[in-house]
Design a protein around this motif. Sequence first.
Motif, PDB file in Angstrom:
ATOM      1  N   PHE A   1     -23.040  -2.059   4.916  1.00 27.63           N
ATOM      2  CA  PHE A   1     -24.402  -2.057   4.363  1.00 27.63           C
ATOM      3  C   PHE A   1     -25.136  -3.368   4.643  1.00 27.63           C
ATOM      4  CE2 PHE A   1     -22.437   1.206   1.500  1.00 27.63           C
ATOM      5  CZ  PHE A   1     -23.218   2.271   1.929  1.00 27.63           C
ATOM      6  N   ASP A   2     -25.186  -3.756   5.891  1.00 29.98           N
ATOM      7  CA  ASP A   2     -25.954  -4.912   6.369  1.00 29.98           C
ATOM      8  C   ASP A   2     -25.371  -6.261   5.971  1.00 29.98           C
ATOM      9  OD1 ASP A   2     -27.854  -3.252   7.590  1.00 29.98           O
ATOM     10  OD2 ASP A   2     -28.989  -3.070   5.719  1.00 29.98           O
ATOM     11  N   HIS A   3     -24.187  -6.279   5.368  1.00 28.67           N
ATOM     12  CA  HIS A   3     -23.554  -7.545   4.987  1.00 28.67           C
ATOM     13  C   HIS A   3     -22.119  -7.579   5.501  1.00 28.67           C
ATOM     14  CE1 HIS A   3     -27.029  -8.405   2.551  1.00 28.67           C
ATOM     15  NE2 HIS A   3     -26.851  -7.313   1.826  1.00 28.67           N
ATOM     16  N   ARG A   4     -21.559  -8.760   5.592  1.00 28.74           N
ATOM     17  CA  ARG A   4     -20.193  -8.930   6.088  1.00 28.74           C
ATOM     18  C   ARG A   4     -19.271  -9.394   4.965  1.00 28.74           C
ATOM     19  NH1 ARG A   4     -23.699  -9.518  10.123  1.00 28.74           N
ATOM     20  NH2 ARG A   4     -23.104  -9.038  12.281  1.00 28.74           N
ATOM     21  N   TYR A   5     -18.046  -8.887   5.011  1.00 28.13           N
ATOM     22  CA  TYR A   5     -17.032  -9.231   4.022  1.00 28.13           C
ATOM     23  C   TYR A   5     -15.736  -9.570   4.756  1.00 28.13           C
ATOM     24  CZ  TYR A   5     -20.178  -6.814   0.748  1.00 28.13           C
ATOM     25  OH  TYR A   5     -21.265  -6.419   0.010  1.00 28.13           O
ATOM     26  N   GLY A   6     -15.053 -10.640   4.324  1.00 26.87           N
ATOM     27  CA  GLY A   6     -13.816 -11.022   4.993  1.00 26.87           C
ATOM     28  C   GLY A   6     -12.780 -11.598   4.044  1.00 26.87           C
ATOM     29  N   THR A   7     -11.494 -11.368   4.347  1.00 28.13           N
ATOM     30  CA  THR A   7     -10.379 -11.853   3.528  1.00 28.13           C
ATOM     31  C   THR A   7      -9.782 -13.112   4.139  1.00 28.13           C
ATOM     32  OG1 THR A   7      -9.813  -9.583   2.862  1.00 28.13           O
ATOM     33  CG2 THR A   7      -8.112 -11.268   2.591  1.00 28.13           C
ATOM     34  N   PRO A   8      -9.774 -14.238   3.395  1.00 28.15           N
ATOM     35  CA  PRO A   8      -9.249 -15.500   3.934  1.00 28.15           C
ATOM     36  C   PRO A   8      -7.743 -15.450   4.157  1.00 28.15           C
ATOM     37  CG  PRO A   8      -9.737 -15.732   1.596  1.00 28.15           C
ATOM     38  CD  PRO A   8     -10.257 -14.386   2.013  1.00 28.15           C
ATOM     39  N   LYS A   9      -7.308 -15.831   5.348  1.00 26.81           N
ATOM     40  CA  LYS A   9      -5.919 -15.711   5.753  1.00 26.81           C
ATOM     41  C   LYS A   9      -4.984 -16.684   5.028  1.00 26.81           C
ATOM     42  CE  LYS A   9      -5.366 -15.125  10.140  1.00 26.81           C
ATOM     43  NZ  LYS A   9      -5.311 -15.395  11.604  1.00 26.81           N
ATOM     44  N   ALA A  10      -5.338 -17.966   4.988  1.00 28.84           N
ATOM     45  CA  ALA A  10      -4.442 -18.999   4.447  1.00 28.84           C
ATOM     46  C   ALA A  10      -4.091 -18.740   2.988  1.00 28.84           C
ATOM     47  CB  ALA A  10      -5.086 -20.382   4.602  1.00 28.84           C
ATOM     48  N   GLN A  11      -5.083 -18.370   2.202  1.00 25.55           N
ATOM     49  CA  GLN A  11      -4.855 -18.111   0.771  1.00 25.55           C
ATOM     50  C   GLN A  11      -3.887 -16.956   0.564  1.00 25.55           C
ATOM     51  OE1 GLN A  11      -8.457 -17.118  -1.421  1.00 25.55           O
ATOM     52  NE2 GLN A  11      -7.278 -16.017  -2.957  1.00 25.55           N
ATOM     53  N   VAL A  12      -4.050 -15.897   1.346  1.00 31.59           N
ATOM     54  CA  VAL A  12      -3.197 -14.711   1.203  1.00 31.59           C
ATOM     55  C   VAL A  12      -1.749 -15.024   1.547  1.00 31.59           C
ATOM     56  CG1 VAL A  12      -2.698 -12.437   2.170  1.00 31.59           C
ATOM     57  CG2 VAL A  12      -5.039 -13.036   1.535  1.00 31.59           C
ATOM     58  N   TRP A  13      -1.499 -15.709   2.668  1.00 28.28           N
ATOM     59  CA  TRP A  13      -0.120 -16.019   3.059  1.00 28.28           C
ATOM     60  C   TRP A  13       0.573 -16.891   2.017  1.00 28.28           C
ATOM     61  CZ3 TRP A  13       0.614 -12.283   5.696  1.00 28.28           C
ATOM     62  CH2 TRP A  13       0.093 -11.988   6.944  1.00 28.28           C
ATOM     63  N   ASN A  14      -0.159 -17.829   1.448  1.00 34.36           N
ATOM     64  CA  ASN A  14       0.422 -18.717   0.438  1.00 34.36           C
ATOM     65  C   ASN A  14       0.846 -17.931  -0.804  1.00 34.36           C
ATOM     66  OD1 ASN A  14       1.020 -21.379  -0.754  1.00 34.36           O
ATOM     67  ND2 ASN A  14      -0.735 -20.952  -2.061  1.00 34.36           N
ATOM     68  N   GLU A  15      -0.027 -17.059  -1.290  1.00 35.05           N
ATOM     69  CA  GLU A  15       0.285 -16.250  -2.474  1.00 35.05           C
ATOM     70  C   GLU A  15       1.470 -15.313  -2.209  1.00 35.05           C
ATOM     71  OE1 GLU A  15      -1.438 -16.023  -5.623  1.00 35.05           O
ATOM     72  OE2 GLU A  15      -2.238 -17.950  -4.992  1.00 35.05           O
ATOM     73  N   LEU A  16       1.486 -14.738  -1.022  1.00 34.48           N
ATOM     74  CA  LEU A  16       2.537 -13.787  -0.658  1.00 34.48           C
ATOM     75  C   LEU A  16       3.913 -14.441  -0.675  1.00 34.48           C
ATOM     76  CD1 LEU A  16       2.362 -10.775   0.217  1.00 34.48           C
ATOM     77  CD2 LEU A  16       2.532 -11.574   2.581  1.00 34.48           C
ATOM     78  N   GLU A  17       4.011 -15.633  -0.096  1.00 36.03           N
ATOM     79  CA  GLU A  17       5.285 -16.350  -0.033  1.00 36.03           C
ATOM     80  C   GLU A  17       5.790 -16.729  -1.422  1.00 36.03           C
ATOM     81  OE1 GLU A  17       7.310 -16.846   2.399  1.00 36.03           O
ATOM     82  OE2 GLU A  17       6.046 -15.995   3.977  1.00 36.03           O
ATOM     83  N   GLN A  18       4.881 -16.944  -2.355  1.00 34.84           N
ATOM     84  CA  GLN A  18       5.255 -17.314  -3.723  1.00 34.84           C
ATOM     85  C   GLN A  18       5.605 -16.107  -4.582  1.00 34.84           C
ATOM     86  OE1 GLN A  18       2.473 -20.023  -5.608  1.00 34.84           O
ATOM     87  NE2 GLN A  18       2.083 -21.099  -3.683  1.00 34.84           N
ATOM     88  N   GLY A  19       5.572 -14.917  -3.987  1.00 37.37           N
ATOM     89  CA  GLY A  19       5.928 -13.716  -4.736  1.00 37.37           C
ATOM     90  C   GLY A  19       4.799 -13.153  -5.568  1.00 37.37           C
ATOM     91  N   ARG A  20       3.581 -13.613  -5.308  1.00 42.29           N
ATOM     92  CA  ARG A  20       2.424 -13.093  -6.034  1.00 42.29           C
ATOM     93  C   ARG A  20       1.858 -11.881  -5.310  1.00 42.29           C
ATOM     94  NH1 ARG A  20       0.438 -13.862 -10.868  1.00 42.29           N
ATOM     95  NH2 ARG A  20      -1.705 -13.945 -10.091  1.00 42.29           N
ATOM     96  N   ASP A  21       1.462 -10.883  -6.055  1.00 42.06           N
ATOM     97  CA  ASP A  21       0.837  -9.702  -5.485  1.00 42.06           C
ATOM     98  C   ASP A  21      -0.679  -9.909  -5.429  1.00 42.06           C
ATOM     99  OD1 ASP A  21       3.369  -8.439  -5.471  1.00 42.06           O
ATOM    100  OD2 ASP A  21       3.089  -7.905  -7.580  1.00 42.06           O
ATOM    101  N   ILE A  22      -1.295  -9.373  -4.387  1.00 45.32           N
ATOM    102  CA  ILE A  22      -2.727  -9.540  -4.206  1.00 45.32           C
ATOM    103  C   ILE A  22      -3.378  -8.174  -4.098  1.00 45.32           C
ATOM    104  CG2 ILE A  22      -4.546 -10.623  -2.837  1.00 45.32           C
ATOM    105  CD1 ILE A  22      -2.422 -12.531  -1.741  1.00 45.32           C
ATOM    106  N   LEU A  23      -4.421  -7.972  -4.887  1.00 41.35           N
ATOM    107  CA  LEU A  23      -5.147  -6.706  -4.915  1.00 41.35           C
ATOM    108  C   LEU A  23      -6.360  -6.797  -3.995  1.00 41.35           C
ATOM    109  CD1 LEU A  23      -5.595  -3.882  -6.170  1.00 41.35           C
ATOM    110  CD2 LEU A  23      -6.830  -5.018  -8.031  1.00 41.35           C
ATOM    111  N   PHE A  24      -6.519  -5.776  -3.146  1.00 40.97           N
ATOM    112  CA  PHE A  24      -7.649  -5.720  -2.222  1.00 40.97           C
ATOM    113  C   PHE A  24      -8.502  -4.494  -2.523  1.00 40.97           C
ATOM    114  CE2 PHE A  24      -4.425  -8.146  -0.102  1.00 40.97           C
ATOM    115  CZ  PHE A  24      -5.106  -9.116   0.613  1.00 40.97           C
ATOM    116  N   ASP A  25      -9.789  -4.718  -2.719  1.00 35.26           N
ATOM    117  CA  ASP A  25     -10.759  -3.644  -2.882  1.00 35.26           C
ATOM    118  C   ASP A  25     -11.556  -3.612  -1.582  1.00 35.26           C
ATOM    119  OD1 ASP A  25     -12.922  -2.038  -3.453  1.00 35.26           O
ATOM    120  OD2 ASP A  25     -13.368  -2.926  -5.399  1.00 35.26           O
ATOM    121  N   ILE A  26     -11.027  -2.906  -0.570  1.00 37.84           N
ATOM    122  CA  ILE A  26     -11.627  -2.918   0.765  1.00 37.84           C
ATOM    123  C   ILE A  26     -11.706  -1.502   1.323  1.00 37.84           C
ATOM    124  CG2 ILE A  26     -10.962  -5.277   1.352  1.00 37.84           C
ATOM    125  CD1 ILE A  26      -8.492  -4.244   2.725  1.00 37.84           C
ATOM    126  N   ASP A  27     -12.502  -1.327   2.386  1.00 39.03           N
ATOM    127  CA  ASP A  27     -12.666  -0.003   2.963  1.00 39.03           C
ATOM    128  C   ASP A  27     -11.574   0.285   3.990  1.00 39.03           C
ATOM    129  OD1 ASP A  27     -13.344  -1.447   5.221  1.00 39.03           O
ATOM    130  OD2 ASP A  27     -15.375  -0.652   5.377  1.00 39.03           O
TER     131      ASP A  27
END
Length: 223
Positions: free
Chosen positions: A95-121
């Motif tokens: 809808f005329d706008h851009r959305y993106g998921t930051p890579k560094a933050q996600v990898w860090n959380e994943l390695e620490q055993g944290r789950d990350i919720l994504f509301d994406i298409d």
Amino acid sequence: MDAPASPTTTLAANDPHDFKRRGVLFVLSSPSGAGKSTIARKLLGADDEIGMSVSYTTRPIRPGEVDGKDYHFVDLETFRDMVAKGEFLEWAHVFDHRYGTPKAQVWNELEQGRDILFDIDWQGAQQLHQLAGGDVVRVFILPPSMPILRERLERRATDSMVVINARMARAANEVSHWDGYDYVLVNDDVEHCFACVQTILAAERLKRSRQTGIIGFIRKLLR
């Protein structure tokens, strides 16, 4: 009579050793109005082991939103520069706008055993799966019918009829990609649908491939 334990609580009770595990990238997708945002909020409120991915976006900030909490709001030039530098796990033009998921933050959380919720298409879910593979669990939420979906959008009274018609046209395209998901649910009862989402997340957390701490346990067991 006592209320029945939630699926998450029940499965957690069956895992008393609390092995160190790798996190889950938990994707919820649906057409606008099918209920994924409601279910996402309920999940975040009920489960302190999962946090929301904070995306970058070029759309204007809305009243009540907080930069860095709801989204990272940036201009188009900054967003394009981040794409060029490969700083996103996934990004999409919606809808005329851009959305993106930051890579560094996600990898860090994943390695620490944290789950990350994504509301994406579906596009974002596909990109995420291509990059993160087995770390990704994709859940698609369907409305009971398209007329009910339109009724929900109209009842929200937040969009013009032009926007609602555009969302309905997009919804048909999104639903056509249902087979790119690991789980597909019909949201004709939000509490039941939410319980199913909790069950899926709890089971995925217990997968052997994510139980990185079980190797040490097995070695001790076989001594």
